[in-house]
Scaffold this active site. Structure first.
Site, PDB file in Angstrom:
ATOM      1  N   LEU A  12       1.057  -0.993  -0.115  1.00  0.00           N
ATOM      2  CA  LEU A  12       0.038  -0.196   0.213  1.00  0.00           C
ATOM      3  C   LEU A  12       0.863   0.915   0.329  1.00  0.00           C
ATOM      4  CD1 LEU A  12      -1.975  -0.791   2.817  1.00  0.00           C
ATOM      5  CD2 LEU A  12      -2.684  -1.801  -0.330  1.00  0.00           C
ATOM      6  N   ALA A  14       3.182   3.766  -2.634  1.00  0.00           N
ATOM      7  CA  ALA A  14       4.571   3.610  -3.462  1.00  0.00           C
ATOM      8  C   ALA A  14       4.947   5.130  -3.585  1.00  0.00           C
ATOM      9  CB  ALA A  14       4.397   3.539  -5.254  1.00  0.00           C
ATOM     10  N   GLY A  15       5.659   5.780  -2.091  1.00  0.00           N
ATOM     11  CA  GLY A  15       5.901   6.779  -2.641  1.00  0.00           C
ATOM     12  C   GLY A  15       8.359   6.446  -2.602  1.00  0.00           C
ATOM     13  N   GLY A  18       7.753   3.194  -0.433  1.00  0.00           N
ATOM     14  CA  GLY A  18       6.920   2.137  -1.030  1.00  0.00           C
ATOM     15  C   GLY A  18       7.854   1.773  -2.513  1.00  0.00           C
ATOM     16  N   LYS A 106       5.130   5.956  11.659  1.00  0.00           N
ATOM     17  CA  LYS A 106       5.331   5.828  12.777  1.00  0.00           C
ATOM     18  C   LYS A 106       3.926   6.905  13.430  1.00  0.00           C
ATOM     19  CE  LYS A 106       7.921  10.238  11.246  1.00  0.00           C
ATOM     20  NZ  LYS A 106       7.926   9.567  10.069  1.00  0.00           N
ATOM     21  N   ASP A 202       7.626  15.580  15.040  1.00  0.00           N
ATOM     22  CA  ASP A 202       8.103  14.126  14.637  1.00  0.00           C
ATOM     23  C   ASP A 202       8.978  12.515  15.527  1.00  0.00           C
ATOM     24  OD1 ASP A 202       9.536  12.182  12.038  1.00  0.00           O
ATOM     25  OD2 ASP A 202      10.745  12.140  13.273  1.00  0.00           O
ATOM     26  N   LYS A 206       8.148   9.066  17.974  1.00  0.00           N
ATOM     27  CA  LYS A 206       8.832   8.357  17.886  1.00  0.00           C
ATOM     28  C   LYS A 206       9.264   8.080  19.324  1.00  0.00           C
ATOM     29  CE  LYS A 206      10.885   9.543  13.039  1.00  0.00           C
ATOM     30  NZ  LYS A 206      11.621   9.730  12.286  1.00  0.00           N
TER      31      LYS A 206
END
Lengths: 435, 435
Positions: A12, A14-15, A18, A106, A202, A206
């Site tokens: 899922l 396709a960046g 991906g 994340k 961000d 994490k």
């Protein structure tokens, strides 16, 4: 020997990650099959727009916009869409259908982790997420497996490459925050809107994931104390280096006992002074590193690329091979450890060291006034350095290093200092760690 | 919920690591049980002499001299005797009885690994060995699992704490090798007979294990090229630092393609020059670190304590919890990957960079003679630095840095240089890595 049937993999997204996962799956198929004990068959790639431009040339027939149908035919679903929706719904659908899920998401884990792990456990599926923290660096599996027999005391991570790049440029080339951010943007390390990085959002995600895993407890993102680096000045970085420190923004997860003897955990993100000799101090550029202190193992550090399409794809593929091995073996797989459900303490409970830099009037009795304020708040002074300004304004600079004290006491001390007449300005307040 | 029966653990050996494993198993029983999904019951400790003095107080009734009977009643056998016999026979007996084995025995794995893995595979038992390389540092599981979807290119490890301590003392305090060794012995970092460490035998065993695992191929100990640090001089260390390098003894495992296009691997141990900016350069004291270069993940480093009873016990307990989880789940477990059976190349095939330091006659034409010798052997020069001696002996010092060249060509070059009349002495030959 009868060969095991192919394990069917649905991708899922396709960046940048991906598309590299798809490429490596297609190019290294035989090698991966020999590691997994079965072929890994990429059955399709779900994307929003099948005609969009991709980083990598991939067979057009693999693409589909129908993620739900793709999931239904898969043994393993790899979610690399990012963000909360539709990722959350699709991951839940995949787990409920009995598929194992590999994700690098994340944000999703930090906000909906407990829901996802519960869904996985209900059907005996597995949720793998090595790629969600510190990109290519193996840190989830070492914490989950290698250190399963140990007791983790503290984790301090440089887990955001953009901010480490910025702070490193300030430190090594004397750039201001604004200039360093501009360079980071130019080089593609920072996004057009850098808020998620420079404000620590961000890193906070994490920190929540690491704290939950390390302490077998559920640490919600909202409980993570967060300070970014937008207020870090070049003067602070220079003064830090002169005093033998480097400024790093750290995601910290710690096991604590509060004054009542209650055991709990703390998760927090802030810029801090790290001694030059500490292994974290030599993590340069956009690299990541996670420093782990365990009761038996002592100090460990895991270092490497924290982002990047192909680098992060390595972590995804490692999880994918593990998931495929489990399919070949059968069985319900390794459940998450029992959750300890420790309380998550607010930042005020944490004990830390501060370095406070003040402009004060250069007059008799000033040091005693300042020291009195600290003492009154229960903060004990370790070092004081006084520099008299060369100018005619009759001020001096005081750099005070404190012993370990409660964050709340330290915060109150800073407020009280600000209200003293002899204090012209508080120019810098930074925590000191690892010393 | 019905509780799973206890998993029965037999411990062989109660030395510095074994006694800590026993202590932690007894003290942290509940915590380990919640991680493993079943209680871990220490059923006995086999030792040569039940009355011997131990580092840790342990219940006398656990001790026995009858290792064979102890093994027969165990689900998991932890072998921490060390050396080849009786460890080899007991580990084989344990595996053949269907027990999983956790070992920290590098000598055994490096010499009898294939036999042990075959025995395990035959009955579907597992052999865990995280503690065998780099003590507390999780490196075996990351290589086996986390990087299972990647292709490892090279591993360079500081895997012997004693020699890193010695070289670090020479570098940081200007000690000679002899003085540094004496300090290491005094502080307990070096054994009474330091041969296994300073001659690189210990590191060679670890190189064989890492190369076998990383390249899914069987690398016998005899195929590991080995040079120790006894000939490293303080002058070399000083000159290295002046040129921006640190001398480190590295265990290297590398995937190579030789001139015929044959793919193979190389495993070797030798002291080498590492640039100051390289992450391995800042590994101080007796710490270990393993630097891994993978095709997709890029550069990774794993850092921590390479030895020590309680530190290494952490790695053993991690394996023990993994093994216990597998018992709770059932199933045949994860087999070793298919062995690639790549050829192991001799050291001559390896391409590396040399730094050669020569005393030469200070006369016209000398540089051209020396350069001619290098060119004749196909070694291309990257840098030359010439220093004329201040004394009256009319000699000069040449420091030559070469480009990458075959080890065999470089070795022949050194021999040929030694035979040149203009060369008074070759004072130092060191490999340069990581630059």
């Amino acid at each position: 020997m009868i060969e095991y049937r192919n394990v069917r993999v649905a991708l899922l997204g396709a960046g940048s990650v991906g598309s590299q996962v798809a490429r490596l799956l297609l190019e290294h198929g035989d090698e991966l099959a020999s590691r997994a004990g079965a072929g890994l068959e990429l059955v399709g790639i779900a994307v929003r727009d099948v005609d969009a431009q991709r980083d990598v040339d991939l067979p057009a027939e693999l693409f589909t916009t129908d993620a739900e149908s793709l999931i239904l035919g898969a043994d393993i679903v790899v979610e690399l869409i990012g963000g909360i929706e539709p990722a959350r719904t699709l991951v839940l659908q995949a787990l409920q259908s009995g598929a194992d899920v590999v994700t690098g998401n994340k944000a999703l884990l930090a906000t909906h982790g407990p829901e996802l792990f519960a869904a996985a456990e209900q059907v005996g599926a597995q949720l793998y997420y090595e790629a969600a923290v510190a990109g290519a660096i193996p840190i989830i599996r070492p914490l989950h497996d290698s250190l399963a027999g140990d007791r983790i005391v503290r984790i301090m991570g440089i887990v955001n490459g953009t901010t480490n790049f910025i702070l490193d440029l300030m430190d090594r080339e004397g750039a201001t925050f604004e200039d360093a951010l501009a360079t980071a943007t130019e080089l593609g390390y920072a996004e057009a809107d850098p808020t998620a990085d420079v404000e620590g959002y961000d890193a906070a995600q994490k920190a929540a994931i690491l704290a939950s895993l390390a302490f077998h407890t559920s640490v919600p993102l909202a409980a993570v104390h967060r300070e970014g680096i937008t207020s870090v000045t070049i003067e602070q970085v220079r003064a830090a280096r002169k005093a033998g420190y480097v400024v790093k923004i750290l995601a910290t997860a710690e096991r604590l006992t509060d004054e009542d003897g209650t055991e709990g955990v703390s998760a927090r993100v802030y810029p801090a002074l790290v001694p030059e000799s500490h292994p974290l101090a030599s993590v340069h550029g956009a690299k990541n590193a996670v420093f782990v202190e365990a009761e038996a193992a002592g100090d460990l550090m895991f270092y490497g690329a924290g982002a990047g399409g192909v680098e992060t794809a390595s972590a995804v593929l490692g999880d994918l091979v593990s998931a495929a091995r489990r399919h070949v073996i059968g069985g319900p797989g390794v459940a998450e450890s029992t959750q300890g459900a420790l309380p998550v303490f607010p930042i005020g409970t944490v004990r830390t060291r501060y370095q406070i830099t003040l402009h004060v009037a250069d007059a008799p009795g000033v040091l005693s006034t300042v020291a009195g304020v600290l003492a009154k708040h229960g903060v004990s002074v370790e070092t004081v350095e006084q520099t008299v300004a060369s100018g005619a304004d009759a001020t001096a600079t005081l750099v005070i290093g404190t012993h370990l004290a409660r964050e709340s006491d330290l915060a109150n001390t800073v407020v009280a200092l600000r209200n003293e007449d002899v204090v012209v300005e508080i120019t810098s307040v930074l925590r000191v760690v690892g010393a």
